[in-house]
Write a protein that holds these residues in place. Structure first.
Motif, PDB file in Angstrom:
ATOM      1  N   TRP A  21       9.819  82.964  31.190  1.00 32.42           N
ATOM      2  CA  TRP A  21       9.114  83.681  30.132  1.00 32.42           C
ATOM      3  C   TRP A  21       7.595  83.563  30.270  1.00 32.42           C
ATOM      4  O   TRP A  21       6.871  84.545  30.083  1.00 32.42           O
ATOM      5  N   TYR A  22       7.107  82.393  30.618  1.00 30.38           N
ATOM      6  CA  TYR A  22       5.658  82.205  30.742  1.00 30.38           C
ATOM      7  C   TYR A  22       5.072  83.153  31.778  1.00 30.38           C
ATOM      8  O   TYR A  22       4.034  83.784  31.543  1.00 30.38           O
ATOM      9  N   HIS A  23       5.734  83.281  32.932  1.00 31.38           N
ATOM     10  CA  HIS A  23       5.218  84.158  33.983  1.00 31.38           C
ATOM     11  C   HIS A  23       5.339  85.631  33.596  1.00 31.38           C
ATOM     12  O   HIS A  23       4.478  86.441  33.953  1.00 31.38           O
ATOM     13  N   LEU A  24       6.392  85.989  32.882  1.00 26.13           N
ATOM     14  CA  LEU A  24       6.535  87.368  32.406  1.00 26.13           C
ATOM     15  C   LEU A  24       5.410  87.701  31.436  1.00 26.13           C
ATOM     16  O   LEU A  24       4.761  88.760  31.552  1.00 26.13           O
ATOM     17  N   GLU A  25       5.159  86.823  30.487  1.00 23.41           N
ATOM     18  CA  GLU A  25       4.091  87.045  29.519  1.00 23.41           C
ATOM     19  C   GLU A  25       2.729  87.135  30.208  1.00 23.41           C
ATOM     20  O   GLU A  25       1.915  88.018  29.916  1.00 23.41           O
ATOM     21  N   LYS A  26       2.473  86.236  31.148  1.00 24.63           N
ATOM     22  CA  LYS A  26       1.209  86.224  31.872  1.00 24.63           C
ATOM     23  C   LYS A  26       1.008  87.515  32.659  1.00 24.63           C
ATOM     24  O   LYS A  26      -0.082  88.106  32.651  1.00 24.63           O
ATOM     25  N   LYS A  27       2.061  87.972  33.331  1.00 23.34           N
ATOM     26  CA  LYS A  27       1.971  89.186  34.129  1.00 23.34           C
ATOM     27  C   LYS A  27       1.677  90.401  33.241  1.00 23.34           C
ATOM     28  O   LYS A  27       0.848  91.259  33.592  1.00 23.34           O
ATOM     29  N   CYS A  28       2.334  90.469  32.103  1.00 15.03           N
ATOM     30  CA  CYS A  28       2.106  91.595  31.191  1.00 15.03           C
ATOM     31  C   CYS A  28       0.656  91.632  30.723  1.00 15.03           C
ATOM     32  O   CYS A  28       0.022  92.695  30.713  1.00 15.03           O
ATOM     33  N   ARG A  29       0.109  90.496  30.351  1.00 16.39           N
ATOM     34  CA  ARG A  29      -1.274  90.453  29.867  1.00 16.39           C
ATOM     35  C   ARG A  29      -2.265  90.813  30.979  1.00 16.39           C
ATOM     36  O   ARG A  29      -3.274  91.468  30.733  1.00 16.39           O
ATOM     37  N   GLU A  30      -1.966  90.387  32.204  1.00 15.08           N
ATOM     38  CA  GLU A  30      -2.859  90.705  33.326  1.00 15.08           C
ATOM     39  C   GLU A  30      -2.900  92.208  33.575  1.00 15.08           C
ATOM     40  O   GLU A  30      -3.983  92.794  33.745  1.00 15.08           O
ATOM     41  N   TYR A  31      -1.735  92.840  33.624  1.00 16.20           N
ATOM     42  CA  TYR A  31      -1.688  94.286  33.856  1.00 16.20           C
ATOM     43  C   TYR A  31      -2.345  95.046  32.701  1.00 16.20           C
ATOM     44  O   TYR A  31      -3.087  96.012  32.922  1.00 16.20           O
ATOM     45  N   LEU A  32      -2.078  94.617  31.476  1.00 14.62           N
ATOM     46  CA  LEU A  32      -2.632  95.320  30.319  1.00 14.62           C
ATOM     47  C   LEU A  32      -4.151  95.169  30.242  1.00 14.62           C
ATOM     48  O   LEU A  32      -4.842  96.061  29.740  1.00 14.62           O
ATOM     49  N   SER A  33      -4.681  94.051  30.723  1.00 10.09           N
ATOM     50  CA  SER A  33      -6.139  93.869  30.734  1.00 10.09           C
ATOM     51  C   SER A  33      -6.820  94.925  31.593  1.00 10.09           C
ATOM     52  O   SER A  33      -7.917  95.389  31.281  1.00 10.09           O
ATOM     53  N   SER A  34      -6.166  95.322  32.685  1.00 11.91           N
ATOM     54  CA  SER A  34      -6.732  96.345  33.575  1.00 11.91           C
ATOM     55  C   SER A  34      -6.410  97.755  33.104  1.00 11.91           C
ATOM     56  O   SER A  34      -7.103  98.700  33.487  1.00 11.91           O
ATOM     57  N   ALA A  35      -5.382  97.894  32.280  1.00 16.01           N
ATOM     58  CA  ALA A  35      -4.917  99.230  31.901  1.00 16.01           C
ATOM     59  C   ALA A  35      -5.524  99.746  30.606  1.00 16.01           C
ATOM     60  O   ALA A  35      -5.677 100.967  30.433  1.00 16.01           O
ATOM     61  N   LEU A  36      -5.904  98.849  29.684  1.00 16.61           N
ATOM     62  CA  LEU A  36      -6.290  99.274  28.340  1.00 16.61           C
ATOM     63  C   LEU A  36      -7.780  99.095  28.077  1.00 16.61           C
ATOM     64  O   LEU A  36      -8.482  98.392  28.811  1.00 16.61           O
ATOM     65  N   GLY A  89      -1.089 106.261  24.037  1.00 16.82           N
ATOM     66  CA  GLY A  89      -2.015 107.397  24.008  1.00 16.82           C
ATOM     67  C   GLY A  89      -3.225 107.226  24.903  1.00 16.82           C
ATOM     68  O   GLY A  89      -3.640 106.106  25.224  1.00 16.82           O
ATOM     69  N   ASP A  90      -3.813 108.349  25.289  1.00 17.62           N
ATOM     70  CA  ASP A  90      -4.998 108.330  26.147  1.00 17.62           C
ATOM     71  C   ASP A  90      -6.196 107.684  25.458  1.00 17.62           C
ATOM     72  O   ASP A  90      -7.139 107.245  26.126  1.00 17.62           O
ATOM     73  N   ASP A  91      -6.180 107.643  24.117  1.00 18.56           N
ATOM     74  CA  ASP A  91      -7.306 107.066  23.396  1.00 18.56           C
ATOM     75  C   ASP A  91      -7.430 105.557  23.593  1.00 18.56           C
ATOM     76  O   ASP A  91      -8.495 104.973  23.358  1.00 18.56           O
ATOM     77  N   ILE A  92      -6.354 104.891  24.034  1.00 18.61           N
ATOM     78  CA  ILE A  92      -6.419 103.444  24.251  1.00 18.61           C
ATOM     79  C   ILE A  92      -6.206 103.053  25.724  1.00 18.61           C
ATOM     80  O   ILE A  92      -6.427 101.909  26.094  1.00 18.61           O
ATOM     81  N   VAL A  93      -5.782 104.011  26.550  1.00 16.74           N
ATOM     82  CA  VAL A  93      -5.504 103.711  27.956  1.00 16.74           C
ATOM     83  C   VAL A  93      -6.726 104.006  28.807  1.00 16.74           C
ATOM     84  O   VAL A  93      -7.277 105.107  28.769  1.00 16.74           O
ATOM     85  N   ARG A  94      -7.149 103.037  29.587  1.00 18.46           N
ATOM     86  CA  ARG A  94      -8.293 103.204  30.488  1.00 18.46           C
ATOM     87  C   ARG A  94      -7.843 103.592  31.898  1.00 18.46           C
ATOM     88  O   ARG A  94      -8.502 104.380  32.570  1.00 18.46           O
ATOM     89  N   ASN A  95      -6.726 103.010  32.339  1.00 19.27           N
ATOM     90  CA  ASN A  95      -6.259 103.241  33.710  1.00 19.27           C
ATOM     91  C   ASN A  95      -4.729 103.263  33.718  1.00 19.27           C
ATOM     92  O   ASN A  95      -4.085 102.232  33.637  1.00 19.27           O
ATOM     93  N   ARG A  96      -4.160 104.471  33.816  1.00 13.87           N
ATOM     94  CA  ARG A  96      -2.697 104.602  33.768  1.00 13.87           C
ATOM     95  C   ARG A  96      -2.027 104.077  35.040  1.00 13.87           C
ATOM     96  O   ARG A  96      -0.834 103.788  35.025  1.00 13.87           O
ATOM     97  N   GLU A  97      -2.788 103.934  36.100  1.00 13.52           N
ATOM     98  CA  GLU A  97      -2.206 103.392  37.331  1.00 13.52           C
ATOM     99  C   GLU A  97      -1.726 101.957  37.108  1.00 13.52           C
ATOM    100  O   GLU A  97      -0.651 101.573  37.560  1.00 13.52           O
ATOM    101  N   LYS A 152       2.041 100.340  37.110  1.00 13.56           N
ATOM    102  CA  LYS A 152       2.408  99.138  37.876  1.00 13.56           C
ATOM    103  C   LYS A 152       3.187  98.156  37.014  1.00 13.56           C
ATOM    104  O   LYS A 152       4.140  97.521  37.484  1.00 13.56           O
ATOM    105  N   LEU A 153       2.802  98.032  35.751  1.00 17.65           N
ATOM    106  CA  LEU A 153       3.529  97.143  34.842  1.00 17.65           C
ATOM    107  C   LEU A 153       4.935  97.667  34.580  1.00 17.65           C
ATOM    108  O   LEU A 153       5.902  96.900  34.560  1.00 17.65           O
ATOM    109  N   ILE A 154       5.064  98.973  34.406  1.00 22.17           N
ATOM    110  CA  ILE A 154       6.378  99.580  34.203  1.00 22.17           C
ATOM    111  C   ILE A 154       7.264  99.336  35.426  1.00 22.17           C
ATOM    112  O   ILE A 154       8.451  98.997  35.303  1.00 22.17           O
TER     113      ILE A 154
END
Length: 288
Positions: A138-153, A186-194, A198-200
């Motif tokens: 769980w710790y690694h899953l949570e960490k990975k999600c936050r890392e991807y979202l930091s670059s995406a949002l 939504g596009d209003d909160i997404v900075r980089n859909r790529e 990757k997270l998906i």
């Protein structure tokens, strides 16, 4: 684990949950393990700086690493650590240990990993003849999600809000809805859909290894590979990861083996009798 016990645990989980955060019995992959009949195996790699045999004048300082594989085995009150260089060799040693302790027959094998593909491929190659379960820590899953979202949002506040919602769905094991939730941001909160894609893809790749963490916690089952993280620290990092240190493959592996001998309480039999008990032991003070 008895189905009635699981059903009551699901009711307790859902008493405070709504919508897609609820635990759905239909999403459960199968019967959950009885801890008394299960060997929990956590596996992780840790790299230390590799010592170069020689360096030509004027050559760059390219850093390379010696990768140690650390395995933590737990069954009942017993614990054991295996450590050394070479994942395949450590997996073969693990098989020998499981056989020696009677854990290959009539026991559940549950592996905890950080999602590394080399660990999964080693499991598929060396354990094709018996069932086992792999759980993404769980710790690694949570960490990975936050890392991807930091670059995406767009911004920390949005990231925290989205990750909070996303992790609720993943905690319930609802990976499909979690991916759908990300897809429709939504596009209003997404900075980089790529990065969002990757997270998906990461969730899709690890779909089979993401259980219902909420239900496992309610039943007192493990969700984490914390034991091997601690074993990494005491078996390798505390001795081999310091400024100015570098190691040959042979030297790093040998020191890891010796450190594991001490942690398993087998130093006396090894240095006096040149043998290992190779048995689960409750005497593991440094990794308790």
């Amino acid at each position: 684990m008895p189905e009635e016990k699981v059903a009551k645990a699901i009711e307790r989980c859902n008493a405070t949950r709504t919508g897609q955060e609820r635990v759905d019995a239909a999403r459960l992959p199968g019967r959950l393990e009885d801890p008394a009949e299960t060997a929990y195996i956590s596996i992780d790699d840790i790299g230390v700086t590799r010592q170069k045999e020689s360096r030509k004048p004027g050559s760059g300082r390219e850093t390379k690493y010696v990768e140690n594989t650390v395995v933590h085995v737990a069954h009942g009150s017993g614990r054991y650590i295996l450590a050394g260089v070479g994942m395949e060799g450590m997996f073969r040693l693990l098989i020998a240990f499981l056989l020696s302790n009677g854990l290959m027959k009539g026991r559940n094998l549950v592996f905890f990993t950080d999602g590394a593909s080399n660990i999964r491929s080693s499991l598929e190659r060396l354990f094709p003849y018996r069932p086992y379960t792999v759980i993404l820590d769980w710790y690694h899953l949570e960490k990975k999600c936050r890392e991807y979202l930091s670059s995406a949002l767009k911004g920390k506040d949005i990231r925290n809000q989205v990750s909070g919602e996303l992790l609720k769905y993943l905690w319930a094991g609802n990976t499909e809805y979690a991916a759908d939730y990300l897809l429709h941001l939504g596009d209003d909160i997404v900075r980089n859909r790529e990065w969002l894609q990757k997270l998906i893809q990461y969730l899709d790749k690890n779909y089979s290894y993401i259980p219902c963490y909420a239900l496992r916690k309610e039943l007192g089952l493990r969700n984490s590979s914390n034991p091997v993280e601690k074993a990494n620290d005491v078996a390798v990092a505390q001795r081999q990861k310091h400024n100015g240190m570098s190691w040959s493959k042979h030297g790093s592996s040998a020191l890891s083996h010796i450190r594991a001998i001490y942690l398993n309480g087998e130093a006396d039999t090894w240095f006096r009798e040149k043998r290992l008990g190779f048995q689960l032991s409750a005497d593991e003070e440094e990794c308790a």
